[in-house]
Design an enzyme around this catalytic site. Structure first.
Site, PDB file in Angstrom:
ATOM      1  N   PRO A 123     -51.440 -17.111 -19.969  1.00 12.42           N
ATOM      2  CA  PRO A 123     -50.135 -17.656 -19.877  1.00 12.42           C
ATOM      3  C   PRO A 123     -49.187 -16.753 -19.320  1.00 12.42           C
ATOM      4  CG  PRO A 123     -51.264 -17.791 -22.121  1.00 12.42           C
ATOM      5  CD  PRO A 123     -51.802 -16.804 -21.345  1.00 12.42           C
ATOM      6  N   GLU A 124     -48.569 -17.151 -18.185  1.00 15.22           N
ATOM      7  CA  GLU A 124     -47.404 -16.449 -17.803  1.00 15.22           C
ATOM      8  C   GLU A 124     -46.094 -17.152 -18.229  1.00 15.22           C
ATOM      9  OE1 GLU A 124     -47.766 -15.188 -13.662  1.00 15.22           O
ATOM     10  OE2 GLU A 124     -49.852 -15.372 -14.008  1.00 15.22           O
TER      11      GLU A 124
END
Length: 275
Positions: A2-3
DNA sequence: CATGTTACCTGGTCGC
DNA sequence: TGCGACCAGGTAACAT
């Protein structure tokens, strides 16, 4: 995994549903990056006031203290309220359950680089250590071109690695770093301070545009990312360079190249992103 | 000080 | 089919 977009999409997918809920119980599976810092039983009875995001961290504000969550590389959350399909028994990679009066919040994280940490308040030592050094929020107005320019001017690091470090602007991870540098036509290895003002402006705009678009698209699902409501992301369908090693550049048709920077893959177009 | 490298952990994929 | 090598969305801690 996840960014910033994936974390923000995750936040939006359960924040409203958990807000106001009272914690019934909490339980931990295998150890994550840090100890929880409080007895699970002590969380019972506290109220979840809301969910904020800082960089790639989620902050659950409680009636007393807060829970800081990080998804690491492989983490994802799931939330099931009453009337929804129950999440069932915790699996081998489910390492944190927060049972509330409005539903069950569960952290799934095979690699366990993620974290769930209880902090008594924002001025807690650990909270400060984790949050204080973070750079600007790219989707906030405070992320001004001028401040960004100053941040880049202060570093000799290759721009790709400076973006990944989060010290100037947070949330740009390995996928989006390649994408924004392609869109602003900057070579990933170029020292940050050597980037001309026009390209700095283009990069600033690309960061805002790409992250905002990715949030709209529900994030990027490469393997197994999904938001807390189970929805997968679609941004990967419009990635221009990430994961496209050897495929033609969408702009000039020459093959996209893969290079290594600090043990991470960087995808770029040799022609469009000339050194 | 700034910058580069290592470590954390599991699972999937690829070549032999 | 098995096995080892290598890769993966992050980042703190350490080394240089």
């Amino acid at each position: 995994m996840p960014e910033l977009p994936e974390v923000e999409v995750t936040r939006r997918s359960f924040a409203d549903r958990i807000a106001g809920a009272h914690i019934v119980s909490a339980s931990l599976g295998k150890p994550l990056r840090w100890p929880l810092g409080i007895d699970c039983a002590a969380l019972a009875g506290r109220q979840v006031l809301g969910v904020r995001r800082r960089g790639k961290y989620l902050l659950l504000d409680l009636s007393e203290g807060l829970l800081l969550l990080h998804l690491g590389m492989s983490g994802s959350l799931r939330f099931a309220g009453p009337g929804e399909a129950p999440l069932g028994a915790a699996g081998a990679h489910d390492h944190f359950d927060l049972q509330t009066t409005q539903g069950l919040l569960r952290l799934h994280d095979p690699r366990r680089f993620g974290a769930v940490v209880y902090v008594p308040g924002e001025d807690d030592a650990l909270a400060r250590k984790l949050l204080d050094h973070l750079g600007m929020e790219p989707l906030e107005d405070s992320f001004s071109l001028e401040a960004f320019r100053r941040g880049l001017a202060a570093s000799r690091s290759p721009i790709k690695q400076l973006l990944l470090s989060g010290s100037v602007v947070v949330g740009v991870g390995n996928i989006y770093a390649s994408e924004v540098l392609f869109l602003s036509r900057i070579h990933p290895a170029r020292p940050a301070r050597d980037i001309g003002p026009r390209k700095v402006r283009a990069l600033h705009e690309a960061i805002r545009a790409v992250l905002a678009l990715a949030v709209e698209q529900g994030g990027t699902t490469l393997r197994d990312f999904s938001a807390a409501n189970g929805m997968e992301g679609h941004f990967q369908l419009q990635a221009r360079v990430y994961g496209r090693d050897g495929q033609p550049c969408t702009h000039c048709s020459r093959p996209i190249r893969l290079m290594r920077q600090g043990q991470r893959s960087t995808y770029y177009c040799v022609h469009c992103q000339a050194a």
